[in-house]
Structure formats: structure tokens, C-alpha cells
Design a protein around this motif. Sequence first.
Motif, short mmCIF file in Angstrom:
data_model
loop_
_atom_site.label_atom_id
_atom_site.label_comp_id
_atom_site.label_asym_id
_atom_site.label_seq_id
_atom_site.Cartn_x
_atom_site.Cartn_y
_atom_site.Cartn_z
N GLY A 134 15.13 2.42 -2.62
CA GLY A 134 14.33 3.69 -2.38
C GLY A 134 13.37 3.66 -3.36
N VAL A 135 12.14 4.05 -3.11
CA VAL A 135 11.13 4.18 -3.91
C VAL A 135 10.32 5.62 -3.42
CG1 VAL A 135 8.72 3.50 -4.75
CG2 VAL A 135 10.79 1.85 -3.92
N ARG A 136 10.51 6.68 -4.41
CA ARG A 136 10.12 8.04 -4.46
C ARG A 136 10.28 8.53 -2.95
NH1 ARG A 136 6.21 5.50 -7.31
NH2 ARG A 136 5.08 4.50 -5.39
N GLY A 137 11.59 8.28 -2.31
CA GLY A 137 12.15 9.14 -1.17
C GLY A 137 11.77 8.13 -0.11
N SER A 138 11.17 7.05 -0.31
CA SER A 138 10.92 6.23 1.05
C SER A 138 11.91 5.14 0.91
CB SER A 138 9.49 5.61 1.19
OG SER A 138 8.83 6.65 1.40
N PHE A 139 12.37 4.59 1.98
CA PHE A 139 13.71 3.78 1.73
C PHE A 139 13.43 2.37 2.64
CE2 PHE A 139 15.77 7.32 0.79
CZ PHE A 139 16.60 6.94 -0.37
N ASP B 241 0.83 -1.03 -0.07
CA ASP B 241 -0.11 -0.10 0.01
C ASP B 241 0.74 1.20 -0.06
OD1 ASP B 241 -2.46 -1.45 -0.03
OD2 ASP B 241 -2.27 -1.71 2.18
N THR B 242 2.12 1.13 0.68
CA THR B 242 2.88 2.29 0.84
C THR B 242 4.01 2.22 0.21
OG1 THR B 242 3.77 1.87 2.77
CG2 THR B 242 1.77 2.85 3.03
N ASP B 243 4.81 3.42 -0.18
CA ASP B 243 6.33 3.11 -0.64
C ASP B 243 7.16 2.61 0.23
OD1 ASP B 243 5.17 4.76 -2.85
OD2 ASP B 243 6.01 6.70 -2.00
N LYS B 244 7.03 2.72 1.54
CA LYS B 244 7.95 1.88 2.43
C LYS B 244 7.67 0.41 2.34
CE LYS B 244 10.49 1.37 6.50
NZ LYS B 244 11.69 1.95 6.47
N GLU B 245 6.47 0.05 2.26
CA GLU B 245 6.18 -1.29 1.98
C GLU B 245 6.79 -1.95 0.70
OE1 GLU B 245 1.84 -1.98 2.43
OE2 GLU B 245 1.86 -1.79 4.57
N THR B 246 6.56 -1.05 -0.48
CA THR B 246 7.20 -1.57 -1.80
C THR B 246 8.48 -1.39 -1.73
OG1 THR B 246 5.13 -0.23 -2.89
CG2 THR B 246 7.18 -0.71 -4.10
N ALA B 247 9.18 -0.75 -1.06
CA ALA B 247 10.60 -0.64 -0.95
C ALA B 247 11.31 -2.03 -0.21
CB ALA B 247 11.00 0.72 -0.37
N ASN B 248 10.33 -2.21 0.72
CA ASN B 248 10.63 -3.41 1.85
C ASN B 248 10.59 -4.69 1.11
OD1 ASN B 248 11.87 -2.54 4.26
ND2 ASN B 248 10.07 -1.92 4.87
N GLU B 249 9.27 -4.97 0.22
CA GLU B 249 9.19 -5.90 -0.94
C GLU B 249 10.34 -6.14 -1.95
OE1 GLU B 249 7.25 -9.31 -1.77
OE2 GLU B 249 6.86 -8.15 0.02
N LEU B 250 10.71 -5.09 -2.32
CA LEU B 250 11.77 -5.28 -3.38
C LEU B 250 13.30 -5.53 -2.79
CD1 LEU B 250 10.88 -2.03 -5.62
CD2 LEU B 250 10.88 -4.40 -6.49
N ALA B 251 13.21 -5.14 -1.57
CA ALA B 251 14.62 -5.44 -0.65
C ALA B 251 14.72 -6.96 -0.42
CB ALA B 251 14.70 -4.56 0.56
N ASN B 252 13.42 -7.40 0.10
CA ASN B 252 13.32 -9.08 0.25
C ASN B 252 13.38 -9.68 -1.00
OD1 ASN B 252 12.65 -8.59 2.92
ND2 ASN B 252 10.66 -8.43 2.67
#
Length: 629
Positions: A313-318, A78-89
Motif C-alpha cells: 500500500g502507498v497512500r491508499g493505493s494498493f 508516475d502514480t501511487d498504484k505503479e509505485t506500489a506494484n514496483e515495490l511488490a515486484n
Amino acid sequence: MAQLGGSIDKFRSKANYDVYRKIRNKVNEMVKEDGDNYRKRLLKGFKGNPKRFYGYMRGLQSVKDVTGLKRADGTATDTDKETANELANCFQHMFTKDDQEDQVNNKDSVPDISAWRNSTPSFNALDVAAKLQRLRTDKSAGPDGIHPMLLGSCATAVAEPLAMIFETSFISGEVPEDWKTANIVPIYKKKGLRSDPNNYRPVSLTSVPCKIMESLIRDNLLEFIECNDILTKHQHGFMQHRSCLTNLLETMEAWTEALDNGLGVDVLFLDYRKAFDSVSHKRLIEKLGTLGIQGNMLRWIEQFLTARTMRVGVRGSFSDVIKVLSGVPQGSVLGPLLFLLFVNDLPDWIVTNLKMFADDTKLWITLESEADSAILQTDLDSISEWSNRWLLKFNASKCKLMHIGHKFPTEYHMEDDAGRKVKIEEITMEKDLGIYITSDLKPSTQCIKAAGKARSVLAMVRRNFKRLDPQDFLLIYKTYIRPHMEYCVQAWSPHLAKDIKILENVQRTATKMVPILRKLPYESRLHRLGLTTLERRRIRGDLIETYKILTGKEKVNMEQFFELSNTGHNLRGHNKKLAVNRCRLDTRKYFFSNRVVRYWNDLTQKIVDSESVNVFKNRLDQHWQDMGI
């Protein structure tokens, strides 16, 4: 309201309207002039900067960014932070865990490195300043926040202290922690669903000062590698005087010759599983040591690779910071060269034919009978053994087989991740290094694809730039439209009228974008714009590439393409004429090494004796102009 209408009627007159019309026309002219000036400033900024051009065009098109990725359980972020963490995983699962303690050595004997030179890089202030001044200011800063624009503008002031830091780091073998962390930018691979995190490639933004030091170390390594002739001749990636074009030319030369001799070819297009990210650090360091890279150099590279961290990083969220367990950083300066050295011994494991461009690898054999396929299967088994030994896995499900010029029922098998033998999928078309290759080796498909890509960019330009003068058009056309129709064209130049027309029609349409030329005939538009037909440009490109090959400016073996004519009865023209070979098939007759011979032999001695490529181009253009061609 009636009172307002009466007030308007009171001031209506021809004189007032004439004044209004003059003011209106002047304002409209000023708006158009300002729009033209803005467009010119915009286009001038695009020159030599494709990234800015395509970024501007993407901004106008509202292209989707990374968002709403699907998790393994089927839910979406839902959020950029979640998207960034999913990509990191997802990226974290690419890493290779090298827990084995076994001794891994090359299959062949280790070369004697005692006589090999292994010098120390030069970290003087002048070299550092030169590197700083060549920094591209449109690049992003790394995690340390030091922007290349700042370093470039202060090059003279910071060169000396940076040189001291570099030298201390190299001698001590210590790499600052800020240099070993990276901000990851996820890049969509343009295939598969955007919601699948596996369809994104991690590109590292690292410290700019560290990149300067990497560049100095890379220069020293390249000199060492070239002096000792370390890199295999089958490798064309990230090397001076080698390219996608030289890779494709050598490959297509072998394939078309086999077909013309009545033989078949089986080609295996191999696919690594996350090649750059899965290189084992331990095994890479061992390979570097066996190549003669030792002492402070080897120690510094080892420290540079180990204990690295990254965050997406996704739109400023890491994302949360994760440890990098393997791989050479994509986006670093040293990464590509280290990968080349890691896969450098792969050709030693096979007896058939191989061509590589970094991680793009193709393997093939010329078939006289179905029984010859056993040799290629043996090589494939050897490659699997190499893959297991060095922990750089191939993706068996994405490896492809193409039959060229035969109908033998040959098939090949490769180990998957579970150790099972799976049949390699057969295909009739493959995109290799950006070029579409079909099993009949005809260029028609590539012509259609190239023309389609050029037309899509042309339409994008037409929608967003309504008024183009000749100078603006030439800047856009030469830089962003025509290259799609000329990329590696020496390897796939069309000879059928229908294919030639497909490409030429794109240029025919493009030249109508200039309003003042729209009603002129095509030939007149080309003359006014200073352009030539694409067919003539392809002939010119063939001659330039031939000159490079014959003069050693391309690192390829001239004898695999051309044979110098040894007949002495024809003394006209020049003394570097090429022998004319008879060909059975059009596929061979119209391939680069044969179609260019007639045009090359018609040149003058002055042209073929040119001292450089630019001199050759200028003399060739002048010769054609004098001949009225």
C-alpha cells in the motif's frame, strides 16, 4: 478616501487608544495562553508514545514519502498504484523458492525429544481478554479492517467467542484466509537512494485477532523453549533479560581483554540477504520438529506460514495481490521467534567466537599469529555450507572485516551468489547494533555521532516549540533527546575529557531552552530542573547494570565480567566487593567491567542487598543525596 481619513481622525483620542490597547493586550494574552494549553495537550499526548512525537515532527518537516521509484529500465513510476506494484515486484524477488526434495537435517545429531514437554496453549476467555485490554489503540488495523481500538473497548464481550475461534483453529490446524494476508507498508531503510525500491523494507499489517492468537502461542512456545534451554546463549535478540546492550558488553569485553593481553582480533560482520523474507517454510518446519515442537502446534504454524498473500500500500493505493513463497512476516508476533529458532543451530557449525542479535551476526577470532586466521576462514566456509543447506544466503559484498590491535596481512573470502570466492572488504569503522565501533575500540566516534543526533532532535524541538516551561522541557528532553546520548552507553562510556565535554555540551545547550532559566549558570539550571550531569548518570547506569549482572537479572555469565574479591581483611562496606584487575591499556582500564569496580566497592551493604532494580535505584540515589554527591 479623504472622507474616511477624516472619520478616523474624528475618533482618535487617548481614551479610545487606552481601551484598544487593553483589548489588544488581553487578546494577545489569550492567544498565548491558548497556545500554551495546546502545546501542553500535545506534549502530554507524546508521553510514552515516541511514534506520535516523531510523526508530528516529520509532518512539520515535509519529509518525502515513497514516490517516483526507478524501474529496472530506468523509467520512473508516475502514480501511487505503479509505485506500489514496483515495490511488490521488488519484494517478490526476495522470496526463496525451495523446490528441493532432499532431506535436510542438522549437522549435529537430532536431540532426543521424547522426554521434552510440549503442552497446548491456553485459550481461555480470561487470557484472551487480558491480551485485548493491553492492545495499543494507536496501531493500525489489518486487511480485515478490525481496529485494535474496537477490540480493546469490547474486550469483555468478544473474549469468549474469540477464545472459541482460537481453540478451534488450533485443534483443526486451519487458519482463516484473512489471517494469512497482509497489507505491506514500505519503510525506507535510511540508506541509499529513495528512488531505489531495494532500499525499502516490507513491514506487514496483519489481522489483529490473529496477533492475539499468535501472542498466546508465542507465550507457550517461550515457556517450552526456556524449560528445555533450547535457544543458544550466543543469541541476544527478542529475548527477555537480553538486549543490544548485553550483546555489546559481551563482545567488547572479549575484544578489550584480547588487546590488553597483547593479542589481535579479526572480526567479521556478516550480512544476510533479506533474512526474514527468505526463510524457507519447508526447512523451518523441519527445524521446529527436530526441536520438539510437534503435534497441533507444528501443524498450526505450518498452516500459518503457507499459502500467504500480501499487497503493498502507498497512500491508499494498493498493488496487485502476490503470493508469499517464503519468510516469516515482519510485523507479526510469531515471526521474530520463528527466525531465532531457524538460525539457532548456526553456532554449532563453528569453533571461533560468535554473537547474534536476530539477523545481526558477528564472528571473530583472537590472533596470536597470522596462521590463526586459517581457523576463522574454515569457520567462514562452514557458515557458507550452513547457508547453502538452509537456503538462507549471506550477502558477500556487504560482509565486512575489521582488524583490531594487529597488522597481520590477513584476508578472508566468501562465496557470492555465483559460487565464486570473493574477498571480504576491510573497514576501520562499523555501525553495530546502533553503536559506531572503530578498529582502535575508542569511543570518540560514537560520542560525536550520539551528540550530533541529539543536537538534530534538539534543533527540531527548538524550531517548533518556542515557549517551554520546565515540565514541558523535561518531558521532551528525557524522552527524545537524552536517550540518544545514553543508548547502550555502558558499552562505550567516554573517559577522555574532550569526549565527555562533547556530550555534556548538548545538555548544557538544551537546558537553555527554558526561558526562565536561560541566564542561570549550568549547575543552577540542572538543580532547578532536577537533573544531574551526564557523567554522573553514566556512573549510575554502570552500577545498575552491575547489579543486574551480579543478581542474575541479565542472562549473561557474571564470571566473564567480574571476579568477587576473596580478601577478608577489609570488612567495611559490603560483602560483595569485586576484585580490582590491573590493565595495561586505557581501552581496557576504562571499559565497563573495570571502571565500575571502584564505585561498586564503595556502596553500602543495604544498597547491594536490594530486592529489585527499582529498590536499588532508590537506595543508590538516597545514598548519594545523603553523601552530598
